[in-house]
Motif scaffolding. Structure first.
Motif, PDB file in Angstrom:
ATOM      1  N   ALA A  14     -25.742 -41.671 -37.448  1.00  0.00           N
ATOM      2  CA  ALA A  14     -26.285 -42.476 -36.761  1.00  0.00           C
ATOM      3  C   ALA A  14     -25.610 -43.991 -36.793  1.00  0.00           C
ATOM      4  CB  ALA A  14     -27.702 -42.511 -36.873  1.00  0.00           C
ATOM      5  N   GLY A  15     -25.312 -44.677 -35.855  1.00  0.00           N
ATOM      6  CA  GLY A  15     -24.791 -45.951 -35.904  1.00  0.00           C
ATOM      7  C   GLY A  15     -23.222 -45.926 -35.908  1.00  0.00           C
ATOM      8  N   SER A  17     -19.387 -44.325 -34.290  1.00  0.00           N
ATOM      9  CA  SER A  17     -18.576 -44.425 -33.028  1.00  0.00           C
ATOM     10  C   SER A  17     -18.092 -43.354 -32.441  1.00  0.00           C
ATOM     11  CB  SER A  17     -17.865 -45.691 -32.705  1.00  0.00           C
ATOM     12  OG  SER A  17     -18.646 -46.904 -32.964  1.00  0.00           O
ATOM     13  N   ARG A  67     -24.233 -49.755 -25.124  1.00  0.00           N
ATOM     14  CA  ARG A  67     -23.592 -49.052 -26.149  1.00  0.00           C
ATOM     15  C   ARG A  67     -22.407 -48.220 -25.664  1.00  0.00           C
ATOM     16  NH1 ARG A  67     -26.278 -44.909 -28.362  1.00  0.00           N
ATOM     17  NH2 ARG A  67     -27.732 -44.491 -26.588  1.00  0.00           N
ATOM     18  N   ASN A  84     -20.565 -46.358 -28.769  1.00  0.00           N
ATOM     19  CA  ASN A  84     -20.920 -47.238 -30.123  1.00  0.00           C
ATOM     20  C   ASN A  84     -22.091 -47.021 -30.475  1.00  0.00           C
ATOM     21  OD1 ASN A  84     -18.109 -48.146 -30.465  1.00  0.00           O
ATOM     22  ND2 ASN A  84     -18.789 -49.452 -28.582  1.00  0.00           N
ATOM     23  N   SER A  85     -22.767 -47.432 -31.688  1.00  0.00           N
ATOM     24  CA  SER A  85     -24.175 -47.330 -32.098  1.00  0.00           C
ATOM     25  C   SER A  85     -24.836 -46.124 -31.606  1.00  0.00           C
ATOM     26  CB  SER A  85     -24.889 -48.532 -31.389  1.00  0.00           C
ATOM     27  OG  SER A  85     -24.298 -49.698 -31.601  1.00  0.00           O
ATOM     28  N   LYS A  87     -26.791 -42.640 -31.526  1.00  0.00           N
ATOM     29  CA  LYS A  87     -28.299 -42.445 -32.052  1.00  0.00           C
ATOM     30  C   LYS A  87     -28.394 -40.753 -32.127  1.00  0.00           C
ATOM     31  CE  LYS A  87     -30.209 -46.232 -29.896  1.00  0.00           C
ATOM     32  NZ  LYS A  87     -31.145 -46.719 -28.686  1.00  0.00           N
ATOM     33  N   ASP A  90     -28.633 -38.995 -28.843  1.00  0.00           N
ATOM     34  CA  ASP A  90     -27.201 -38.933 -28.121  1.00  0.00           C
ATOM     35  C   ASP A  90     -26.521 -37.567 -28.359  1.00  0.00           C
ATOM     36  OD1 ASP A  90     -26.606 -42.296 -28.916  1.00  0.00           O
ATOM     37  OD2 ASP A  90     -27.290 -41.509 -27.021  1.00  0.00           O
TER      38      ASP A  90
END
Length: 128
Positions: A14-15, A17, A67, A84-85, A87, A90
Protein backbone atom coordinates in the motif's frame (compact mmCIF):
# COMPACT_ATOMS: atom_id res chain seq x y z
CA UNK A 1 -5.65 -9.53 -36.08
CA UNK A 2 -6.28 -7.14 -33.24
CA UNK A 3 -4.41 -7.95 -30.06
CA UNK A 4 -4.13 -6.21 -26.73
CA UNK A 5 -1.52 -7.40 -24.26
CA UNK A 6 -1.36 -6.04 -20.74
CA UNK A 7 1.76 -6.12 -18.60
CA UNK A 8 3.17 -4.50 -15.49
CA UNK A 9 0.99 -6.02 -12.83
CA UNK A 10 2.38 -7.49 -9.65
CA UNK A 11 2.45 -7.37 -5.89
CA UNK A 12 3.03 -4.00 -4.24
CA UNK A 13 2.62 -2.60 -0.77
CA UNK A 14 0.00 0.00 0.00
CA UNK A 15 1.26 3.43 -0.96
CA UNK A 16 3.40 2.02 -3.73
CA UNK A 17 3.26 2.50 -7.48
CA UNK A 18 2.94 0.43 -10.61
CA UNK A 19 2.74 1.24 -14.29
CA UNK A 20 0.59 -0.96 -16.47
CA UNK A 21 1.14 -1.18 -20.21
CA UNK A 22 -1.31 -2.14 -22.92
CA UNK A 23 0.52 -3.04 -26.12
CA UNK A 24 -1.79 -2.98 -29.11
CA UNK A 25 -1.33 -4.56 -32.51
CA UNK A 26 -3.42 -5.01 -35.61
CA UNK A 27 -4.70 -1.45 -35.61
CA UNK A 28 -3.50 2.09 -35.21
CA UNK A 29 -4.59 4.59 -32.63
CA UNK A 30 -6.42 6.77 -35.13
CA UNK A 31 -10.07 7.16 -34.15
CA UNK A 32 -9.73 4.80 -31.22
CA UNK A 33 -10.46 4.82 -27.53
CA UNK A 34 -8.52 2.66 -25.12
CA UNK A 35 -9.83 1.97 -21.68
CA UNK A 36 -8.63 0.29 -18.52
CA UNK A 37 -11.11 -1.77 -16.56
CA UNK A 38 -10.69 -3.86 -13.45
CA UNK A 39 -12.45 -6.69 -11.72
CA UNK A 40 -11.86 -7.63 -8.13
CA UNK A 41 -12.84 -11.04 -6.75
CA UNK A 42 -16.55 -11.21 -6.18
CA UNK A 43 -17.16 -7.79 -7.72
CA UNK A 44 -18.40 -6.52 -11.03
CA UNK A 45 -16.04 -5.14 -13.63
CA UNK A 46 -15.63 -1.39 -13.40
CA UNK A 47 -14.20 1.27 -15.63
CA UNK A 48 -11.00 2.76 -14.28
CA UNK A 49 -9.75 5.10 -16.98
CA UNK A 50 -10.08 5.80 -20.68
CA UNK A 51 -8.38 7.89 -23.33
CA UNK A 52 -9.64 8.94 -26.73
CA UNK A 53 -7.11 9.23 -29.53
CA UNK A 54 -9.20 11.68 -31.52
CA UNK A 55 -9.29 14.49 -28.98
CA UNK A 56 -7.25 13.29 -26.03
CA UNK A 57 -10.23 13.30 -23.70
CA UNK A 58 -9.80 11.17 -20.63
CA UNK A 59 -11.95 9.56 -17.98
CA UNK A 60 -11.08 8.51 -14.45
CA UNK A 61 -13.25 6.74 -11.95
CA UNK A 62 -13.76 8.79 -8.81
CA UNK A 63 -11.94 6.14 -6.80
CA UNK A 64 -8.69 6.68 -8.74
CA UNK A 65 -8.75 10.39 -9.54
CA UNK A 66 -5.56 12.08 -8.47
CA UNK A 67 -3.75 8.76 -8.13
CA UNK A 68 -3.88 7.16 -11.60
CA UNK A 69 -2.82 8.67 -14.90
CA UNK A 70 -3.56 7.32 -18.35
CA UNK A 71 -1.27 8.13 -21.26
CA UNK A 72 -0.74 7.03 -24.81
CA UNK A 73 2.37 6.58 -26.93
CA UNK A 74 0.96 6.42 -30.43
CA UNK A 75 4.36 5.67 -31.97
CA UNK A 76 4.55 2.51 -29.86
CA UNK A 77 0.83 1.71 -30.05
CA UNK A 78 0.87 1.47 -26.29
CA UNK A 79 -1.33 2.91 -23.57
CA UNK A 80 -0.08 3.19 -20.02
CA UNK A 81 -1.79 3.41 -16.68
CA UNK A 82 0.45 4.90 -14.01
CA UNK A 83 -0.87 4.03 -10.59
CA UNK A 84 0.37 5.81 -7.49
CA UNK A 85 -0.63 5.71 -3.83
CA UNK A 86 -2.04 2.27 -4.33
CA UNK A 87 -4.57 0.97 -1.85
CA UNK A 88 -5.60 -2.59 -1.00
CA UNK A 89 -8.95 -1.88 -2.62
CA UNK A 90 -7.14 -1.40 -5.94
CA UNK A 91 -6.42 -5.13 -5.96
CA UNK A 92 -7.96 -6.59 -9.10
CA UNK A 93 -7.30 -7.98 -12.53
CA UNK A 94 -6.80 -5.02 -14.83
CA UNK A 95 -7.88 -5.27 -18.44
CA UNK A 96 -7.35 -2.94 -21.34
CA UNK A 97 -9.93 -2.72 -24.06
CA UNK A 98 -10.28 -0.93 -27.37
CA UNK A 99 -13.18 0.77 -29.12
CA UNK A 100 -12.27 0.55 -32.83
CA UNK A 101 -13.18 2.74 -34.59
CA UNK A 102 -14.74 4.90 -32.02
CA UNK A 103 -14.74 8.01 -29.98
CA UNK A 104 -15.07 6.06 -26.77
CA UNK A 105 -18.43 7.50 -25.87
CA UNK A 106 -19.10 4.70 -23.43
CA UNK A 107 -15.51 4.26 -22.28
CA UNK A 108 -15.26 7.95 -21.45
CA UNK A 109 -18.16 7.49 -19.06
CA UNK A 110 -16.72 4.37 -17.48
CA UNK A 111 -18.83 1.83 -19.33
CA UNK A 112 -17.52 -1.24 -21.09
CA UNK A 113 -20.37 -2.04 -23.48
CA UNK A 114 -18.85 -0.17 -26.41
CA UNK A 115 -15.48 -1.88 -26.28
CA UNK A 116 -14.74 -4.20 -29.18
CA UNK A 117 -11.52 -5.94 -28.15
CA UNK A 118 -10.13 -7.02 -24.80
CA UNK A 119 -6.81 -8.16 -23.44
CA UNK A 120 -6.43 -11.09 -21.07
CA UNK A 121 -5.64 -8.95 -18.07
CA UNK A 122 -2.85 -8.44 -15.58
CA UNK A 123 -3.18 -8.99 -11.83
CA UNK A 124 -2.47 -6.17 -9.42
CA UNK A 125 -2.26 -7.08 -5.75
CA UNK A 126 -1.84 -4.38 -3.13
CA UNK A 127 -0.94 -5.58 0.33
CA UNK A 128 -1.78 -3.62 3.47
Amino acid sequence: EVQLVESGGGLVQAGGSLRLSCAASGFTFDDTAIGWFRQAPGKEREGVSCISSSDGNTYYADSVKGRFTISSDNAKNTVYLSMNSLKPEDTAVYYCAADIPGSGSSCLRGYSYGMDYWGKGTLVTVSS
